[in-house]
Design an enzyme around this catalytic site. Structure first.
Site, PDB file in Angstrom:
ATOM      1  N   ALA A 253      -5.173  -0.361   1.683  1.00 21.59           N
ATOM      2  CA  ALA A 253      -5.814  -0.375   2.756  1.00 21.59           C
ATOM      3  C   ALA A 253      -4.476  -1.458   3.636  1.00 21.59           C
ATOM      4  O   ALA A 253      -3.633  -1.737   3.085  1.00 21.59           O
ATOM      5  CB  ALA A 253      -6.819  -1.313   2.979  1.00 21.59           C
ATOM      6  N   LYS A 254      -4.601  -1.441   4.927  1.00 21.63           N
ATOM      7  CA  LYS A 254      -3.647  -2.385   5.622  1.00 21.63           C
ATOM      8  C   LYS A 254      -4.459  -2.846   7.106  1.00 21.63           C
ATOM      9  O   LYS A 254      -5.216  -2.045   7.599  1.00 21.63           O
ATOM     10  CB  LYS A 254      -2.535  -1.511   6.175  1.00 21.63           C
ATOM     11  CG  LYS A 254      -1.196  -2.571   6.318  1.00 21.63           C
ATOM     12  CD  LYS A 254      -0.730  -2.848   4.936  1.00 21.63           C
ATOM     13  CE  LYS A 254       0.580  -3.538   5.298  1.00 21.63           C
ATOM     14  NZ  LYS A 254       1.263  -3.615   3.703  1.00 21.63           N
TER      15      LYS A 254
END
Ligand code: GLU
Length: 422
Positions: free
Chosen positions: A112-113
């Site tokens: 994720a980011k």
């Protein structure tokens, strides 16, 4: 290649690069086209508006993102960046890179980011706190200690994580240490987390040194003197490397006879920058990369080594502390010139590895000694490096391709046994 579904919402320079890398590796791995198609798309991408009352009393609305690429191997994990260049495509590409990185080093996470488009250096502490708390409230829908666990990245730090943890915890009526990693020690952070990425880089270099050249006496240039670059510089200096150049956002410094890193740290603590350190020549960030050295450590931001400067890089080893510091065109030039590039998803994995340790400690309310953390970190980095090195030799390819092959293969294997939906 089978017909792939449109991904144009995520179009950006970095996302195009991430897709080209994935497509190339998928072909090499002979990947099931259905799994390949699934891997090209993030599972979820949340876009939020973050209204903040600035010190001037005016409201400014910032754009924020949280993208979860894949949940097939576990909850999603990845940093949060505050930067003027943040956009949906960049965050999606970085989330995808986190999937390969976590899988490569064997963590039970998907990638994720998150990011907020802003210039954190132009904001006061109060403004940054309000921004962080409101952003956290907006992405509360998709994060959680067993869903998605943010961490620091470019422009964010321990304080940012403390505000996030506090904001999330307030909504739960209890303290939830597992919601973020990279927290201050006093509120459930892990020993050794701040140093983890820099340390991991040095552990990767120990292994590279076994195959290439001993570290002692090597001339090193470090671009970026933040959390990653400063720690790596100090450890390499202690190993007997000669640190000939260092930079930060304000500029670079050069001394071919070597820079005393302990004194430089004192200078930075006093003045806020490496610039002006006595006994060094000033140099721009761009010039710094092209100076004579053996090991170049880009530990600042993306796309620093590109088609226009790659043939002037003097280093024989480039070790990527930043995410995506080398463009694909530069990669080809460096490879043809025989430069060994230790790719981001391998070189800088120490950060997320110790984040994993912090998360595990937080879930168990039981904390380990720093020596345990560094021993386990070194074990994982050493194993991952040697696996990638052996695969590159077997496949007759470069380390980036081998690292991506290993990361993508593991995520793909998760989909093969589970199905296409996570
Ligand atoms: N931002 C770091 C990375 O790009 C660390 C992520 C984390 O610890 O979750 O790997």
């Amino acid at each position: 290649m089978a017909e792939m579904t449109d991904t144009s919402e995520f179009d950006s320079h970095l996302f195009r690069t991430a897709l080209v890398q994935l497509d190339r590796v998928a072909a090499r791995l002979n990947l099931d086209p259905n799994i390949h198609e699934r891997l090209r798309h993030p599972r979820r991408a949340l876009v939020v508006s973050v209204p903040v009352r600035m010190d001037s009393k005016d409201i400014k609305v910032f754009r924020g993102y949280r993208v979860q690429h894949s949940t097939v191997l576990g909850p999603t994990k990845g940093g949060l960046r505050y930067d003027a260049d943040v956009n949906l495509g960049e965050v999606t590409a970085l989330a995808m890179l986190m999937s390969w990185k976590c899988a490569l080093v064997g963590l039970p996470y998907g990638g994720a980011k998150g990011g907020v488009r802003c210039n954190p250096r132009a904001m006061s502490v109060t403004e940054r706190e309000h921004l962080t708390r409101r952003y956290t409230a907006e992405i509360m829908l998709v994060i959680g200690p067993d869903h998605d666990i943010p961490a620091p990245d470019l422009g964010t730090d321990e304080q940012t994580m403390a505000w996030m943890m506090d904001t999330y915890s307030m909504t739960q009526g209890k303290t939830v240490p597992g919601i973020v990693t990279g927290k201050p020690l006093i509120v459930g952070g892990s020993a050794g987390r701040r140093e983890a990425t820099g340390r991991g880089i040095v552990y990767a270099l120990y292994q590279a040194a076994r195959h290439l050249q001993p570290l002692r006496g090597q001339r090193v240039i470090v671009q970026g003197f933040g959390n990653v670059g400063s720690v790596a510089a100090r450890l390499l200096w202690r190993e007997g490397c000669v640190i000939v150049g260092v930079s930060d956002v304000k500029g670079g410094i050069l001394n071919p006879h070597g820079i005393d890193i302990r004194q430089l740290e004192a200078h930075v603590a006093e003045t806020g920058s490496v610039v002006g350190f006595p006994g060094t020549e000033p140099v721009s960030n761009a010039e710094l990369l092209e100076q004579p050295c053996d090991i170049l450590l880009p530990a600042a931001t993306g796309s620093q080594i590109h088609a226009d400067n790659a043939d002037r890089i003097k280093a024989t080893i480039v070790v990527e502390g930043a995410n995506g510091p080398t463009t694909p065109e530069a990669d080809v030039i460096l490879r043809d010139r025989g430069v060994t590039v230790i790719p981001d998803i391998l070189a800088n994995a120490g950060g997320v590895i110790v984040s994993y340790f912090e998360w595990v400690q937080g879930l168990q309310y039981y904390f380990w000694r720093e020596s345990e953390i560094t021993t386990r970190l070194q074990e994982i980095m050493t194993r991952a490096f040697n696996r990638v090195w052996a695969l590159a030799a077997k496949e007759g390819t470069d380390l980036r391709t081998a690292a991506l092959m290993e990361g993508v293969r593991r995520v793909a294997e998760g989909y093969r046994v589970r199905g296409f939906y996570p």
